[in-house]
Write a protein that holds these residues in place. Structure first.
Motif, mmCIF file in Angstrom:
data_model
loop_
_atom_site.group_PDB
_atom_site.id
_atom_site.type_symbol
_atom_site.label_atom_id
_atom_site.label_comp_id
_atom_site.label_asym_id
_atom_site.label_seq_id
_atom_site.Cartn_x
_atom_site.Cartn_y
_atom_site.Cartn_z
ATOM 1 N N ASN A 123 3.660 -5.124 -8.046
ATOM 2 C CA ASN A 123 4.889 -5.322 -8.616
ATOM 3 C C ASN A 123 6.048 -4.430 -8.483
ATOM 4 N N SER A 124 5.391 -3.151 -8.440
ATOM 5 C CA SER A 124 6.163 -2.041 -8.297
ATOM 6 C C SER A 124 6.818 -2.208 -6.802
ATOM 7 N N LEU A 125 6.149 -2.521 -5.921
ATOM 8 C CA LEU A 125 6.602 -2.564 -4.386
ATOM 9 C C LEU A 125 7.712 -3.723 -4.347
ATOM 10 N N ASN A 126 7.357 -4.973 -5.083
ATOM 11 C CA ASN A 126 8.200 -6.015 -4.931
ATOM 12 C C ASN A 126 9.595 -5.471 -5.771
ATOM 13 N N TYR A 127 9.484 -4.791 -6.887
ATOM 14 C CA TYR A 127 10.772 -4.431 -7.356
ATOM 15 C C TYR A 127 11.685 -3.394 -6.635
ATOM 16 N N ARG A 157 11.768 -5.966 4.850
ATOM 17 C CA ARG A 157 10.788 -7.107 5.562
ATOM 18 C C ARG A 157 9.235 -6.526 5.875
ATOM 19 N N ARG A 158 9.074 -5.119 6.013
ATOM 20 C CA ARG A 158 7.828 -4.545 6.244
ATOM 21 C C ARG A 158 7.055 -4.778 4.631
ATOM 22 N N ILE A 159 7.670 -4.133 3.625
ATOM 23 C CA ILE A 159 7.135 -4.449 2.468
ATOM 24 C C ILE A 159 6.793 -5.929 2.057
ATOM 25 N N GLN A 160 7.680 -6.577 2.525
ATOM 26 C CA GLN A 160 7.317 -8.018 2.027
ATOM 27 C C GLN A 160 6.017 -8.736 2.908
ATOM 28 N N ALA A 161 5.991 -8.281 4.030
ATOM 29 C CA ALA A 161 5.058 -8.621 5.065
ATOM 30 C C ALA A 161 3.610 -8.072 4.558
ATOM 31 N N TRP A 162 3.642 -7.160 4.309
ATOM 32 C CA TRP A 162 2.593 -6.175 3.696
ATOM 33 C C TRP A 162 2.021 -6.738 2.357
ATOM 34 N N LYS A 165 0.553 -10.232 2.855
ATOM 35 C CA LYS A 165 -0.744 -10.288 3.550
ATOM 36 C C LYS A 165 -1.849 -9.729 2.739
ATOM 37 N N ASN A 166 -1.497 -8.711 2.068
ATOM 38 C CA ASN A 166 -2.731 -7.835 1.110
ATOM 39 C C ASN A 166 -2.718 -8.505 -0.342
ATOM 40 N N HIS A 167 -1.965 -9.266 -0.802
ATOM 41 C CA HIS A 167 -2.023 -9.740 -2.153
ATOM 42 C C HIS A 167 -3.219 -10.644 -2.693
ATOM 43 N N ALA A 168 -3.627 -11.566 -1.731
ATOM 44 C CA ALA A 168 -4.887 -12.412 -1.936
ATOM 45 C C ALA A 168 -6.158 -11.516 -2.033
ATOM 46 N N PRO A 169 -6.286 -10.714 -1.050
ATOM 47 C CA PRO A 169 -7.356 -9.827 -0.826
ATOM 48 C C PRO A 169 -7.684 -8.849 -2.054
ATOM 49 N N ALA A 170 -6.260 -8.350 -2.505
ATOM 50 C CA ALA A 170 -6.231 -7.339 -3.735
ATOM 51 C C ALA A 170 -6.461 -8.160 -4.876
ATOM 52 N N MET A 171 -6.216 -9.242 -5.287
ATOM 53 C CA MET A 171 -6.293 -10.186 -6.488
ATOM 54 C C MET A 171 -7.983 -10.554 -6.342
ATOM 55 N N ALA A 172 -8.549 -10.850 -5.215
ATOM 56 C CA ALA A 172 -9.922 -10.895 -5.295
ATOM 57 C C ALA A 172 -10.707 -9.835 -5.585
ATOM 58 N N LEU A 173 -10.209 -8.703 -5.147
ATOM 59 C CA LEU A 173 -10.865 -7.199 -5.499
ATOM 60 C C LEU A 173 -10.774 -6.962 -7.089
#
Length: 272
Positions: A123-127, A157-162, A165-173
């Motif tokens: 959330n902080s990165l997106n903000y 753009r790099r923040i958005q791409a990262w 890419k990593n949101h679903a694995p993080a939510m699984a974790l």
């Protein structure tokens, strides 16, 4: 018709307008949670978690601030009706707010901080990408791009791409930490008299809610059950364990399944 208000022209004015909004308070809560969680982690890994208990409390205070802002914005008008209460308590952010209150006043443990810290990090990165960077370097008019604007656009753009890419694995974790790490810590704490016996019961109700509303939690439960079934009662093979162990596992699995399948109604108009 009154003239439109001109947008703030200077960096100071834009940042001043930014910090006045409730979303900035929400972001500060997340930053507080992340920083204090890292501080508590330094105590935990050096086996001095009791000395760092104040960082644990501060971390969950940050979580309380963030989730309180979200809940307030989701339900600005309070209604004293059963349907409204059902809608409120079925809202994901309300559930996490209530659990944050519970953890804030509970015996410090590392596991409950991990899901909140992961949520706060994303959330902080997106903000930062959607609010802070544009306030410092607003998009340039067409045909007037500068090297600084181009650099900020690239960072965004790099923040958005990262994050994508990593949101679903993080939510699984998060799901595995909630199911195994947090519940395991609570059960161990209850057995060793370091936490209340009611804590696993309270958290079990939260996990039941998560099971119904989170595909990641359902996947975690399914994977854990499949692995335990293969370990205790392998299909097509005689179990290597004592019959009492097999019977106990089967009974426990059935009890958990019945508890999890108890009625949890999802309101038709659930807030997003």
């Amino acid at each position: 018709m009154p003239p439109a208000t001109a947008p703030p022209s200077s960096v100071g004015e834009r940042l001043k307008a930014l910090v006045k909004g409730p979303q900035f308070v929400w972001w500060l809560g997340h930053i507080t949670l992340i920083f204090c969680s890292l501080m508590y982690l330094t105590y935990w890994i050096t086996f001095r978690s009791a000395a760092g208990a104040h960082w644990y409390s501060r971390a969950f205070f940050g979580a309380l601030v963030s989730y309180a802002v979200v809940v307030y914005k989701s339900f600005p008008q309070v209604q004293f009706t059963a349907q409204f209460a059902q809608t409120v308590f079925a809202e994901e952010n309300v559930q996490y707010l209530l659990m944050a209150i519970f953890w804030w006043r509970s015996t410090p443990m590392l596991a409950p901080l991990i899901p909140y810290a992961i949520f706060a990090f994303f959330n902080s990165l997106n903000y930062i990408r959607t609010n802070i960077l544009p306030a410092i370097y607003p998009p340039a008019p067409a045909g007037q791009s500068s090297p600084a604007n181009a650099q900020i656009t690239n960072v965004s753009r790099r923040i958005q791409a990262w994050t994508e890419k990593n949101h679903a694995p993080a939510m699984a974790l998060v799901a595995y930490v909630e199911v195994i790490g947090v519940m395991g810590s609570l059960i161990l704490g209850a057995i060793t008299f370091q936490s209340s016996f009611l804590s696993p019961i309270v958290y079990a109700n939260f996990l039941r809610f998560r099971y119904f509303f989170s595909i990641h939690t359902r996947t975690a439960f399914a994977v854990i059950r499949a692995r335990l079934d293969n370990l205790i009662t392998p299909a097509g093979q005689p179990s290597k364990h004592h019959p009492y162990i097999v019977q106990g596992y089967t009974a426990l699995r059935g009890a958990i399944t019945r508890f999890g399948m108890a009625a949890v109604q999802q309101p038709a108009n659930r807030a997003q």
